[in-house]
Design an enzyme around this catalytic site. Structure first.
Site, PDB file in Angstrom:
ATOM      1  N   HIS A  84       2.015   2.170  -3.379  1.00  0.00           N
ATOM      2  CA  HIS A  84       0.658   2.704  -4.315  1.00  0.00           C
ATOM      3  C   HIS A  84       0.879   4.178  -3.647  1.00  0.00           C
ATOM      4  CE1 HIS A  84      -1.204  -0.718  -5.887  1.00  0.00           C
ATOM      5  NE2 HIS A  84      -1.694  -1.083  -5.174  1.00  0.00           N
ATOM      6  N   CYS A 104       6.882 -10.004  -6.781  1.00  0.00           N
ATOM      7  CA  CYS A 104       6.991  -8.554  -6.389  1.00  0.00           C
ATOM      8  C   CYS A 104       5.953  -7.889  -5.375  1.00  0.00           C
ATOM      9  CB  CYS A 104       6.955  -7.533  -7.621  1.00  0.00           C
ATOM     10  SG  CYS A 104       6.772  -5.843  -7.402  1.00  0.00           S
ATOM     11  N   HIS A 114       0.059  -1.629  -9.902  1.00  0.00           N
ATOM     12  CA  HIS A 114       0.343  -3.350  -9.797  1.00  0.00           C
ATOM     13  C   HIS A 114       1.325  -3.756 -10.526  1.00  0.00           C
ATOM     14  CE1 HIS A 114      -3.743  -3.482  -7.421  1.00  0.00           C
ATOM     15  NE2 HIS A 114      -2.604  -3.342  -6.457  1.00  0.00           N
ATOM     16  N   GLU A 136       0.792  -1.191  -0.029  1.00  0.00           N
ATOM     17  CA  GLU A 136       0.318   0.139   0.056  1.00  0.00           C
ATOM     18  C   GLU A 136       0.964   1.261   0.076  1.00  0.00           C
ATOM     19  OE1 GLU A 136      -2.957  -0.322  -0.791  1.00  0.00           O
ATOM     20  OE2 GLU A 136      -3.342  -2.238  -0.406  1.00  0.00           O
ATOM     21  N   CYS A 196      10.291  -5.589  -6.820  1.00  0.00           N
ATOM     22  CA  CYS A 196      11.399  -6.133  -7.810  1.00  0.00           C
ATOM     23  C   CYS A 196      12.006  -4.854  -8.579  1.00  0.00           C
ATOM     24  CB  CYS A 196      10.260  -6.919  -8.942  1.00  0.00           C
ATOM     25  SG  CYS A 196       9.581  -5.787  -9.950  1.00  0.00           S
TER      26      CYS A 196
END
Ligand SMILES: [Zn+2]
Ligand SMILES: [Zn+2]
Length: 183
Positions: free
Chosen positions: A145, A157, A151, A142, A176
């Site tokens: 984000h 990842c 995503h 989160e 990643c």
């Protein structure tokens, strides 16, 4: 006189290279075990964030969806938004839903300041270590984000979308290389 040395780079591992140190506030919403919040603080501090824990906030009971026995996740984003701090991660034991989804492990503004994770489903079938790994993964996801990451298709990842706990358990705790470069 010692020869001039180049200044050592900070620990070069994924998740430690944000452009500026982030002041992250962990905001317990409703009753949350102190040791769970402390653990998250430790894990996120180790990723280069300055973390503080805010006083627990009560979640307005009027926002509880009685039929679903869940709260809407954006209620928690609003609570986080009103809190001082660069970034605020609400942490709750209540089950959350959002939009057309039956449930969510978390939600965030992207990019933005506020995020929330729910610990409610993360304990299922988990010993303490698995539970805590899941909580850290969902928190890092989160926060990713809030820093503008979307995503990632790589199932290892941390930014991979978790549709189930199996997805969460498959993920690593960090981004990643491809996601890390975007930060
Ligand atoms: Zn996500
Ligand atoms: Zn990725």
């Amino acid at each position: 006189m010692p020869a001039a040395r180049t200044i050592a780079a900070p620990a070069d591992r994924p998740g430690t290279r944000q452009k500026k140190p982030v002041m992250l506030v962990l905001l317990p919403c409703g009753p949350v075990e102190r040791e769970d919040v402390d653990f998250l603080m430790g894990a996120l501090s180790a990723r280069g964030m300055k973390v503080v824990i805010a006083v627990e906030r009560k979640v307005p009971t009027a926002t509880f969806n009685v039929a679903r026995r869940q709260y809407r996740a954006d209620v928690f984003l609003n609570m986080a938004q009103n809190e001082p701090g660069d970034q605020v991660l609400a942490v709750t034991n209540y089950d959350l839903y959002s939009g057309g989804l039956n449930f969510v492990f978390g939600l965030a503004e992207s990019p933005g300041k506020s995020a929330v994770i729910s610990l409610f489903r993360l304990r299922r079938g988990a010993n303490e270590e698995t539970f805590r790994c899941r909580a850290v993964k969902e928190a890092v996801h989160e926060l990713g984000h809030t820093w503008g990451l979307s995503h990632c298709q790589n199932p290892r990842c941390v930014m991979h979308f978790s549709n189930s706990l199996e997805d969460t358990d498959r993920k690593e705790m960090d981004w990643c290389e491809r996601c890390d470069r975007k930060l």
